[in-house]
Design a protein around this motif. Structure first.
Motif, PDB file in Angstrom:
ATOM      1  N   LEU A 119      39.306 -37.950  -7.588  1.00  0.00           N
ATOM      2  CA  LEU A 119      39.864 -39.481  -8.054  1.00  0.00           C
ATOM      3  C   LEU A 119      39.391 -39.299  -9.426  1.00  0.00           C
ATOM      4  N   LYS A 120      38.022 -39.085  -9.866  1.00  0.00           N
ATOM      5  CA  LYS A 120      37.428 -38.292 -11.273  1.00  0.00           C
ATOM      6  C   LYS A 120      37.963 -37.073 -11.963  1.00  0.00           C
ATOM      7  N   GLU A 121      38.358 -36.125 -11.493  1.00  0.00           N
ATOM      8  CA  GLU A 121      39.226 -35.048 -11.918  1.00  0.00           C
ATOM      9  C   GLU A 121      40.784 -35.115 -12.488  1.00  0.00           C
ATOM     10  N   TYR A 122      41.219 -35.843 -11.525  1.00  0.00           N
ATOM     11  CA  TYR A 122      42.997 -36.153 -11.917  1.00  0.00           C
ATOM     12  C   TYR A 122      42.413 -37.341 -11.534  1.00  0.00           C
ATOM     13  N   GLU A 123      43.570 -37.895 -12.735  1.00  0.00           N
ATOM     14  CA  GLU A 123      43.778 -39.598 -13.117  1.00  0.00           C
ATOM     15  C   GLU A 123      44.632 -40.025 -12.348  1.00  0.00           C
ATOM     16  N   TRP A 124      45.871 -38.666 -12.203  1.00  0.00           N
ATOM     17  CA  TRP A 124      46.847 -39.245 -11.694  1.00  0.00           C
ATOM     18  C   TRP A 124      47.506 -39.760 -10.216  1.00  0.00           C
ATOM     19  N   ILE A 125      45.628 -39.148  -9.583  1.00  0.00           N
ATOM     20  CA  ILE A 125      46.271 -39.537  -8.279  1.00  0.00           C
ATOM     21  C   ILE A 125      45.957 -40.797  -8.063  1.00  0.00           C
ATOM     22  N   GLU A 126      44.716 -41.613  -9.498  1.00  0.00           N
ATOM     23  CA  GLU A 126      44.712 -43.090  -8.862  1.00  0.00           C
ATOM     24  C   GLU A 126      46.399 -43.991  -8.858  1.00  0.00           C
ATOM     25  N   ALA A 127      47.040 -43.494  -9.674  1.00  0.00           N
ATOM     26  CA  ALA A 127      48.372 -43.783 -10.032  1.00  0.00           C
ATOM     27  C   ALA A 127      48.961 -43.317  -9.749  1.00  0.00           C
ATOM     28  N   GLU A 128      49.292 -41.799  -8.646  1.00  0.00           N
ATOM     29  CA  GLU A 128      50.630 -41.820  -7.888  1.00  0.00           C
ATOM     30  C   GLU A 128      50.204 -42.202  -6.229  1.00  0.00           C
ATOM     31  N   LYS A 129      48.939 -43.090  -5.961  1.00  0.00           N
ATOM     32  CA  LYS A 129      48.610 -42.511  -4.349  1.00  0.00           C
ATOM     33  C   LYS A 129      49.043 -43.605  -3.736  1.00  0.00           C
ATOM     34  N   ARG A 130      50.382 -44.480  -4.151  1.00  0.00           N
ATOM     35  CA  ARG A 130      50.652 -45.298  -3.253  1.00  0.00           C
ATOM     36  C   ARG A 130      51.687 -44.659  -2.927  1.00  0.00           C
ATOM     37  N   LEU A 131      52.185 -43.832  -3.483  1.00  0.00           N
ATOM     38  CA  LEU A 131      53.141 -42.884  -2.843  1.00  0.00           C
ATOM     39  C   LEU A 131      53.581 -41.469  -2.153  1.00  0.00           C
ATOM     40  N   GLY A 133      52.841 -39.939   1.218  1.00  0.00           N
ATOM     41  CA  GLY A 133      53.195 -39.987   2.722  1.00  0.00           C
ATOM     42  C   GLY A 133      54.613 -40.334   2.862  1.00  0.00           C
ATOM     43  N   GLN A 134      55.106 -40.099   1.524  1.00  0.00           N
ATOM     44  CA  GLN A 134      56.304 -41.341   1.392  1.00  0.00           C
ATOM     45  C   GLN A 134      57.655 -40.630   1.550  1.00  0.00           C
ATOM     46  N   PRO A 135      58.366 -40.416   2.669  1.00  0.00           N
ATOM     47  CA  PRO A 135      60.135 -39.628   2.123  1.00  0.00           C
ATOM     48  C   PRO A 135      60.620 -39.761   1.349  1.00  0.00           C
ATOM     49  N   ASN A 136      61.212 -38.627   1.073  1.00  0.00           N
ATOM     50  CA  ASN A 136      62.208 -38.239   0.151  1.00  0.00           C
ATOM     51  C   ASN A 136      60.882 -38.376  -1.523  1.00  0.00           C
ATOM     52  N   THR A 137      59.667 -37.961  -1.227  1.00  0.00           N
ATOM     53  CA  THR A 137      58.560 -38.090  -2.556  1.00  0.00           C
ATOM     54  C   THR A 137      58.068 -36.575  -2.745  1.00  0.00           C
ATOM     55  N   ALA A 138      57.400 -36.592  -4.279  1.00  0.00           N
ATOM     56  CA  ALA A 138      57.103 -34.934  -3.861  1.00  0.00           C
ATOM     57  C   ALA A 138      55.995 -34.993  -3.225  1.00  0.00           C
ATOM     58  N   TYR A 139      55.426 -36.230  -2.476  1.00  0.00           N
ATOM     59  CA  TYR A 139      54.163 -36.386  -1.774  1.00  0.00           C
ATOM     60  C   TYR A 139      54.758 -36.720  -0.278  1.00  0.00           C
ATOM     61  N   ASP A 140      55.742 -35.817   0.424  1.00  0.00           N
ATOM     62  CA  ASP A 140      56.578 -35.937   1.572  1.00  0.00           C
ATOM     63  C   ASP A 140      55.522 -34.977   2.115  1.00  0.00           C
ATOM     64  N   PHE A 141      54.154 -35.517   3.088  1.00  0.00           N
ATOM     65  CA  PHE A 141      53.223 -34.738   3.929  1.00  0.00           C
ATOM     66  C   PHE A 141      54.124 -33.952   5.072  1.00  0.00           C
ATOM     67  N   LYS A 142      55.559 -34.680   5.891  1.00  0.00           N
ATOM     68  CA  LYS A 142      55.845 -33.904   6.800  1.00  0.00           C
ATOM     69  C   LYS A 142      56.674 -32.933   6.513  1.00  0.00           C
ATOM     70  N   THR A 143      57.443 -32.284   4.984  1.00  0.00           N
ATOM     71  CA  THR A 143      58.169 -31.444   4.336  1.00  0.00           C
ATOM     72  C   THR A 143      57.656 -30.847   3.527  1.00  0.00           C
TER      73      THR A 143
END
Length: 374
Positions: A119-131, A133-143
């Motif tokens: 969280l300290k090294e990568y500021e983008w995590i806090e901004a995109e944390k809500r995404l 596990g969401q499907p059809n996103t770059a953070y779809d952990f199933k895919t």
């Protein structure tokens, strides 16, 4: 006379008989008393035998009870050993569970630390944390399987570390050598500091001993200086004192008193008095560590006869354990000598004569001729 002696002897024998009879009666009474005591002790022994017999019976009963209890204790011991084995097994299981729990806690703490670090090294995590596990996103952990990505990341990090070690090997060796030199220098520094403290302590101790030795020498020399000067110049006094506001270590100065008046400067003294001051100081310093023999060459040349005689008396009183060879031309010095060697010209030849000093006068003990004086 024989009959009277026999009568006296007979009376003595009768008295002894009466005494022996009384002793026999006393012995009979004692025997009767002892017999009564023996009868009482026999009765007591019989009672003690009964008590011992009863005690033996009680002892046998106690032994049987103890045997029964011993059997029971063995049974309980066997059961306790079995329970101890079970307890050891349970302890091992508990330790395994505790190890597993601590391992999970460490992993959880490491994970939390990694998350915090990310969280300290990568500021983008806090901004995109809500995404996440969401499907059809770059953070779809199933895919995109995070586990596979983590394994790939770990392999890349190991490769990076390996390359880093190969590249920085020389630097690590240099660091090790520098650390060794640093540790060696620190060790030498500690040794030098310890030696410095020891040297400073030694210097302080030597300074203290020096001050003590100087004070002792000053007190002794000052005492002898005053005593010798008052002997050489009766009614006068002298001492060595530190200047006003200073100590003995800063230096010493002369103080001379003629009568009750202390002189401000040695220039107020006559030449002979200054000579006596110098001679007193030299002899006082020699008296601090006396030598077995001294040679004085006409030290009384500038003095009058009374002062010369005082020098001789002073040598006899203050230097009792030393010998002096004194060259002098004045009779005041001769009066205090043990042996005199006088020189004179006889028919143009220098002659030496030896005279031994005695209570009745001076006795001539011998003489010799020397070569003709120049």
């Amino acid at each position: 006379q024989e009959v009277a002696a026999l009568v006296l002897e007979l009376e003595e024998l009768k008295r002894e008989q009466v005494s022996y009879q009384q002793q026999i009666e006393a012995v009979d009474e004692a025997i009767t008393s002892y017999q009564g005591q023996i009868d009482g002790m026999a009765s007591e022994v019989a009672q003690n035998k009964e008590a011992v017999k009863k005690a033996q019976e009680d002892l046998s009963k106690q032994k049987e009870a103890i045997q029964a209890q011993d059997n029971e204790i063995k049974t309980k011991s066997a059961e306790a050993a079995r329970l101890g084995e079970q307890s050891k097994e349970l302890q091992l299981k508990i330790k395994e569970l505790e190890h597993s729990i601590s391992k999970h806690k460490r992993e959880s703490a490491d994970a939390a630390a990694k998350v915090s670090k990310m969280l300290k090294e990568y500021e983008w995590i806090e901004a995109e944390k809500r995404l996440f596990g969401q499907p059809n996103t770059a953070y779809d952990f199933k895919t995109n399987n995070p586990k596979e990505a983590g394994q790939r990341l770990q392999k890349l990090q190991e490769k990076k570390e390996k390359l880093g070690r190969n590249v920085n090997m020389r630097a690590m060796n240099m660091l090790t050598e520098a650390e060794e030199r640093y540790n060696d220098l620190m060790k030498k520094k500690r040794i030098v500091e310890n030696d410095k403290s020891k040297i400073l302590a030694t210097i302080e101790e030597l300074d203290q001993k020096k001050n003590e030795a100087l004070n002792i020498a000053w007190q002794k020399v000052n005492k002898d200086f005053g005593s010798i000067f008052s002997t050489l110049l009766p009614g006068a006094n002298a001492m060595l004192a530190a200047p006003e506001g200073k100590t003995v270590l800063d230096g010493l100065e002369f103080k001379v008193a003629l009568g009750s008046t202390w002189k401000e400067n040695l220039t107020e003294l006559s030449g002979g008095q200054r000579s006596l001051v110098a001679l007193s100081l030299i002899l006082a310093m020699l008296l601090f560590k006396p030598a077995p023999i001294y040679i004085l060459d006409e030290v009384d040349a500038a003095l009058d006869l009374s002062h010369t005689q005082n020098i001789g008396q002073m040598l006899r009183t203050h230097f009792r354990h030393s010998q002096f060879i004194v060259v002098s031309l004045k009779d005041g010095m001769f009066n205090n000598a043990n042996v005199l060697f006088k020189t004179k010209f006889v028919d143009g030849v220098s002659t030496v004569a030896r005279f031994a000093q005695s209570q009745n006068g001076v006795n001539t003990t011998g003489h010799s001729r020397a070569d003709k004086a120049k």
